[in-house]
Design an enzyme around this catalytic site. Sequence first.
Site, PDB file in Angstrom:
ATOM      1  N   CYS A   1       0.837  -1.208   0.000  1.00 55.02           N
ATOM      2  CA  CYS A   1       0.000   0.000   0.000  1.00 55.02           C
ATOM      3  C   CYS A   1       0.871   1.257   0.000  1.00 55.02           C
ATOM      4  CB  CYS A   1      -0.910  -0.034   1.223  1.00 55.02           C
ATOM      5  SG  CYS A   1      -1.831   1.485   1.507  1.00 55.02           S
TER       6      CYS A   1
ATOM      7  N   CYS B   1      -0.022   3.923   2.638  1.00 53.95           N
ATOM      8  CA  CYS B   1       0.434   3.466   3.951  1.00 53.95           C
ATOM      9  C   CYS B   1       1.913   3.791   4.140  1.00 53.95           C
ATOM     10  CB  CYS B   1       0.231   1.959   4.104  1.00 53.95           C
ATOM     11  SG  CYS B   1      -1.482   1.424   3.963  1.00 53.95           S
TER      12      CYS B   1
END
Length: 182
Positions: free
Chosen positions: A104, A107
């Site tokens: 991600c 993230c």
Amino acid sequence: MLVEHAGVQRKSIVPDANLISDLGLDEYTLGGVVLNAERRTERELDGGAHYTTVSDLAISLCRAKTVRRLAGMRYIRTIDGAELKRRISAKGSRIVIDFSAEWCRPCQMIRRSLAEIASEQKERFDIVRIDIDKTPDVAELYGVRSIPTVVLLRNGRHIETKVGAAPKQLYVSYFLYYFGGQ
């Protein structure tokens, strides 16, 4: 493990598979370090440093670079469900859970901000990371449907959820608001 940098594949033996991801390095960065390490190997070995492989030199360079970059920042550990239960059960606990995954990109973008906040606010609350790929049951328990998601717990109770990436200052305001900071 094969790493690639600038179109050249290099073989690298990494003793701890989690080292690269825990330090926030990607394979491209590691490939560049391995390539530089190969170029420096003769000079380093002649200079008295003893590395058994180019990979050992590359890993030491990665650690040095990352330690310099993260100097002064607190490390946010990736924990599992059992460790989270233990932390939640502590009396007066204030916990921020960062639900994320290695693949991600948003993230990864907030990782540094959360590490800085963890360092600055260590007296007020703890920040921990849960990898949703490794512990999907914990993500399901807190209703995580999208990442990055930050969940706030006070005394073991879920008090708020924030979905999506945000600037550092917004996270600071958000955490201090819900945890009663000034």
